[in-house]
Design a protein around this motif. Structure first.
Motif, PDB file in Angstrom:
ATOM      1  N   UNK A   1      16.018   4.232   0.077  1.00 35.99           N
ATOM      2  CA  UNK A   1      14.815   4.794   0.584  1.00 35.99           C
ATOM      3  C   UNK A   1      14.298   5.718  -0.282  1.00 35.99           C
ATOM      4  N   UNK A   2      15.011   6.559  -1.095  1.00 34.05           N
ATOM      5  CA  UNK A   2      14.436   7.582  -1.971  1.00 34.05           C
ATOM      6  C   UNK A   2      13.726   6.939  -3.129  1.00 34.05           C
ATOM      7  N   UNK A   3      14.024   5.653  -3.633  1.00 36.96           N
ATOM      8  CA  UNK A   3      13.378   5.006  -4.739  1.00 36.96           C
ATOM      9  C   UNK A   3      11.957   4.803  -4.395  1.00 36.96           C
ATOM     10  N   UNK A   4      12.061   3.984  -3.012  1.00 33.67           N
ATOM     11  CA  UNK A   4      10.693   3.721  -2.427  1.00 33.67           C
ATOM     12  C   UNK A   4       9.736   4.906  -2.185  1.00 33.67           C
ATOM     13  N   UNK A   5      10.533   5.915  -1.794  1.00 30.73           N
ATOM     14  CA  UNK A   5       9.429   7.179  -1.683  1.00 30.73           C
ATOM     15  C   UNK A   5       9.100   7.636  -2.885  1.00 30.73           C
ATOM     16  N   UNK A   6      10.072   8.215  -3.694  1.00 32.05           N
ATOM     17  CA  UNK A   6       9.564   9.079  -4.827  1.00 32.05           C
ATOM     18  C   UNK A   6       8.585   8.366  -5.686  1.00 32.05           C
ATOM     19  N   UNK A   7       8.928   6.984  -5.895  1.00 28.00           N
ATOM     20  CA  UNK A   7       8.040   5.941  -6.651  1.00 28.00           C
ATOM     21  C   UNK A   7       6.550   6.068  -6.357  1.00 28.00           C
ATOM     22  N   UNK A   8       6.282   6.361  -5.100  1.00 28.27           N
ATOM     23  CA  UNK A   8       4.761   6.235  -4.790  1.00 28.27           C
ATOM     24  C   UNK A   8       4.397   7.816  -4.463  1.00 28.27           C
ATOM     25  N   UNK A   9       5.305   8.639  -4.182  1.00 28.23           N
ATOM     26  CA  UNK A   9       4.737  10.080  -3.719  1.00 28.23           C
ATOM     27  C   UNK A   9       3.889  10.619  -4.958  1.00 28.23           C
ATOM     28  N   UNK A  10       4.299  10.510  -6.270  1.00 27.60           N
ATOM     29  CA  UNK A  10       3.489  11.229  -7.093  1.00 27.60           C
ATOM     30  C   UNK A  10       2.010  10.526  -7.324  1.00 27.60           C
TER      31      UNK A  10
ATOM     32  N   UNK B   1       0.891  -1.147   0.104  1.00 22.30           N
ATOM     33  CA  UNK B   1      -0.008  -0.145  -0.032  1.00 22.30           C
ATOM     34  C   UNK B   1       0.859   1.300   0.150  1.00 22.30           C
ATOM     35  N   UNK B   2       0.190   2.402  -0.373  1.00 19.53           N
ATOM     36  CA  UNK B   2       0.899   3.506  -0.767  1.00 19.53           C
ATOM     37  C   UNK B   2       1.442   4.255   0.820  1.00 19.53           C
ATOM     38  N   UNK B   3       0.846   4.157   1.930  1.00 19.22           N
ATOM     39  CA  UNK B   3       1.149   4.856   3.189  1.00 19.22           C
ATOM     40  C   UNK B   3       2.072   4.190   3.652  1.00 19.22           C
ATOM     41  N   UNK B   4       2.295   2.723   3.609  1.00 15.16           N
ATOM     42  CA  UNK B   4       3.428   1.938   4.269  1.00 15.16           C
ATOM     43  C   UNK B   4       4.747   1.951   3.392  1.00 15.16           C
ATOM     44  N   UNK B   5       4.537   2.264   2.046  1.00 12.20           N
ATOM     45  CA  UNK B   5       5.687   2.084   1.039  1.00 12.20           C
ATOM     46  C   UNK B   5       6.321   3.615   1.214  1.00 12.20           C
ATOM     47  N   UNK B   6       5.503   4.837   1.585  1.00 16.88           N
ATOM     48  CA  UNK B   6       6.141   5.892   1.942  1.00 16.88           C
ATOM     49  C   UNK B   6       6.980   6.109   3.119  1.00 16.88           C
ATOM     50  N   UNK B   7       6.203   5.429   4.136  1.00 17.67           N
ATOM     51  CA  UNK B   7       6.761   5.509   5.401  1.00 17.67           C
ATOM     52  C   UNK B   7       8.235   4.631   5.292  1.00 17.67           C
ATOM     53  N   UNK B   8       8.144   3.314   4.697  1.00 14.93           N
ATOM     54  CA  UNK B   8       9.472   2.648   4.646  1.00 14.93           C
ATOM     55  C   UNK B   8      10.549   3.508   3.992  1.00 14.93           C
ATOM     56  N   UNK B   9      10.224   4.136   2.779  1.00 13.70           N
ATOM     57  CA  UNK B   9      11.131   4.893   2.026  1.00 13.70           C
ATOM     58  C   UNK B   9      11.737   5.928   3.106  1.00 13.70           C
TER      59      UNK B   9
ATOM     60  N   UNK C   1      19.026  16.393   6.857  1.00 11.93           N
ATOM     61  CA  UNK C   1      18.133  15.670   6.284  1.00 11.93           C
ATOM     62  C   UNK C   1      17.631  14.681   6.768  1.00 11.93           C
ATOM     63  N   UNK C   2      18.296  13.931   7.781  1.00  8.18           N
ATOM     64  CA  UNK C   2      17.715  13.257   8.464  1.00  8.18           C
ATOM     65  C   UNK C   2      16.823  13.537   9.555  1.00  8.18           C
ATOM     66  N   UNK C   3      17.024  14.698  10.114  1.00  4.96           N
ATOM     67  CA  UNK C   3      15.974  15.412  10.963  1.00  4.96           C
ATOM     68  C   UNK C   3      14.701  15.985  10.368  1.00  4.96           C
ATOM     69  N   UNK C   4      14.973  16.445   9.143  1.00  4.70           N
ATOM     70  CA  UNK C   4      13.742  16.782   8.335  1.00  4.70           C
ATOM     71  C   UNK C   4      13.108  15.535   7.775  1.00  4.70           C
ATOM     72  N   UNK C   5      13.526  14.644   7.567  1.00  3.41           N
ATOM     73  CA  UNK C   5      12.661  13.527   7.011  1.00  3.41           C
ATOM     74  C   UNK C   5      12.018  12.898   8.373  1.00  3.41           C
ATOM     75  N   UNK C   6      12.508  12.865   9.335  1.00  7.54           N
ATOM     76  CA  UNK C   6      11.841  12.655  10.599  1.00  7.54           C
ATOM     77  C   UNK C   6      10.459  13.353  10.666  1.00  7.54           C
ATOM     78  N   UNK C   7      10.725  14.864  10.546  1.00  7.91           N
ATOM     79  CA  UNK C   7       9.367  15.594  10.512  1.00  7.91           C
ATOM     80  C   UNK C   7       8.244  15.141   9.571  1.00  7.91           C
ATOM     81  N   UNK C   8       9.001  14.886   8.356  1.00  7.05           N
ATOM     82  CA  UNK C   8       7.995  14.536   7.209  1.00  7.05           C
ATOM     83  C   UNK C   8       7.450  12.964   7.451  1.00  7.05           C
ATOM     84  N   UNK C   9       8.045  12.169   8.184  1.00  7.10           N
ATOM     85  CA  UNK C   9       7.566  10.735   8.564  1.00  7.10           C
ATOM     86  C   UNK C   9       6.484  11.053   9.471  1.00  7.10           C
ATOM     87  N   UNK C  10       6.670  11.927  10.581  1.00  5.56           N
ATOM     88  CA  UNK C  10       5.511  12.120  11.343  1.00  5.56           C
ATOM     89  C   UNK C  10       4.189  12.703  10.753  1.00  5.56           C
TER      90      UNK C  10
END
Length: 406
Positions: free
Chosen positions: A107-116, A69-77, A164-173
């Motif tokens: 991680x970027x592949x998993x994320x951007x492949x689902x974000x659009x 599913x999209x949400x789990x894939x985004x969060x995993x990325x 970037x790691x800190x900003x991605x943590x904010x995006x994760x939440x």
């Protein structure tokens, strides 16, 4: 287009941070080389490992998202990026940084492949408007990456990775809080589907065009900081200007050129303009003003090309657009993986040669694209181009579309 629900904005914010990773390391390439006693070609492997893993991982992203599913894939990325970026900043060798940049690329592949797909699914307005919104996030991320890298890199080359790691943590939440559950829907994707899709002539040709174009793109991105020989702040500001122009032309100029002249002339014009800039930089490599102006102006042509070639990929073949995009990304990231290391090696012999090779590769990209001119021209007559999509069409697009251009 700009009146969107919280879900769209949280994913778009995460896209901005994800695409920061492309240009983030530009200002700190030389500081890393100086601090760790590495050559330009060794440091360029930060791009090579990132792009190589991202390209190969694109083959499995559809397989993962169709099952998780999209949400789990985004969060995993996002989680993989948080770990990869954070640990890259903690390394004391170029090899260690390169290894965790590879993790970051996964991680970027998993994320951007689902974000659009997620943005298209949740956004108000047409599919075309959703893609432009995604391209806007991409442009802001590419612009902000060098600025953040230069600012944090002025303190230590490690700080941009941790930032970037800190900003991605904010995006994760934010995504946990705003994105509703998205269970898998539709048919499960096959790992081999993107490879089979490359049997379509138009898709393969556009992919090879992007591979060659990326030789110029990543020569500019990964090698230029070395002949510039400036501090992290200065390099960051130069590439910030480059990214701003890229963002502006990708969102504002590219659609207008496409409506006026068509997709094929727009891509060819952008590629030839970029090739000329690289050639001028090859001639004037020893003059820093030439390099600075060349980098910034290149952003205009890169933004136009990114938008037009992304839309072409989504229309040029009869296969599902998610599969087509994964196949295209697999091919094009080959240029992003090879070019930085090749440019570094060639630059150790002559600072002029990498730019000449990059310029030649971009001209070759035009010649390759022209072999599929009928297929590309046909995309301008596709149903729904620039029109408002129905709810059913948007749902079909959301299932199919997976990845945009970097």
């Amino acid at each position: 287009m700009w009146r969107q629900p919280k879900t769209v904005w949280s994913v778009a914010f995460a896209c901005v941070i994800a695409f920061m990773g492309i240009g983030l390391v530009d200002p700190i390439l030389k500081p890393i080389a100086d601090d760790l006693g590495a050559s330009a070609s060794q440091v360029s492997l930060l791009f090579t490992s990132y792009m190589a893993v991202m390209g190969v991982a694109m083959l499995i992203t559809g397989w993962v998202s169709s099952r998780a599913g999209a949400k789990r894939t985004l969060l995993l990325g996002l989680l993989v990026i948080i770990v990869g970026a954070g640990l890259a900043g903690a390394q004391d060798s170029v090899g260690g940084i390169v290894a965790f940049r590879a993790v970051w690329g996964l991680g970027n592949a998993l994320f951007i492949a689902t974000a659009l797909a997620t943005i298209v699914s949740a956004a108000r307005g047409s599919v075309g408007q959703a893609i432009i919104l995604y391209e806007a996030a991409l442009g802001v991320g590419i612009a902000a990456g060098p600025l953040l890298g230069g600012w944090l890199g002025g303190h230590s080359w490690r700080w941009p990775f941790w930032g970037v790691s800190a900003l991605m943590l904010i995006a994760f939440v934010a995504i946990i809080a705003t994105l509703p559950a998205t269970p898998p829907t539709g048919r499960r994707s096959s790992i081999s589907a993107p490879l089979r899709a490359l049997s379509h002539r138009g898709l393969l040709t556009v992919g090879l065009t992007a591979l060659l174009y990326n030789f110029g793109f990543f020569t500019l991105l990964a090698f230029t900081p070395f002949p510039l020989a400036m501090g992290a702040h200065q390099v960051g500001l130069i590439f910030f200007g480059w990214g701003l122009l890229l963002a502006f032309t990708s969102v504002v100029v590219a659609p207008r050129l496409q409506r006026r002249f068509g997709t094929l002339p727009g891509i060819i014009g952008a590629l030839l303009g970029f090739a000329v800039i690289l050639a001028v930089m090859a001639i004037g490599t020893e003059h820093k003003p030439v390099l600075v102006v060349g980098v910034i102006l290149a952003g205009a042509f890169l933004g136009i090309n990114n938008t037009l070639i992304t839309e072409t990929v989504m229309k040029v073949s009869p296969v599902e657009r998610g599969v087509a995009s994964a196949a295209y990304s697999f091919v094009r990231f080959g240029g992003g993986a090879i070019a930085p290391y090749l440019a570094g090696k060639l630059g150790e012999r002559s600072v002029h040669v990498p730019f000449w090779v990059g310029s030649g590769a971009v001209v070759l990209a035009v010649l390759v694209l022209l072999t599929a001119r009928r297929e590309v021209q046909a995309t301008d007559t596709e149903h729904g181009h620039g029109t408002q999509a129905t709810t059913e069409e948007r749902d079909l697009e959301a299932e199919a579309v997976t990845v945009g251009d970097a």
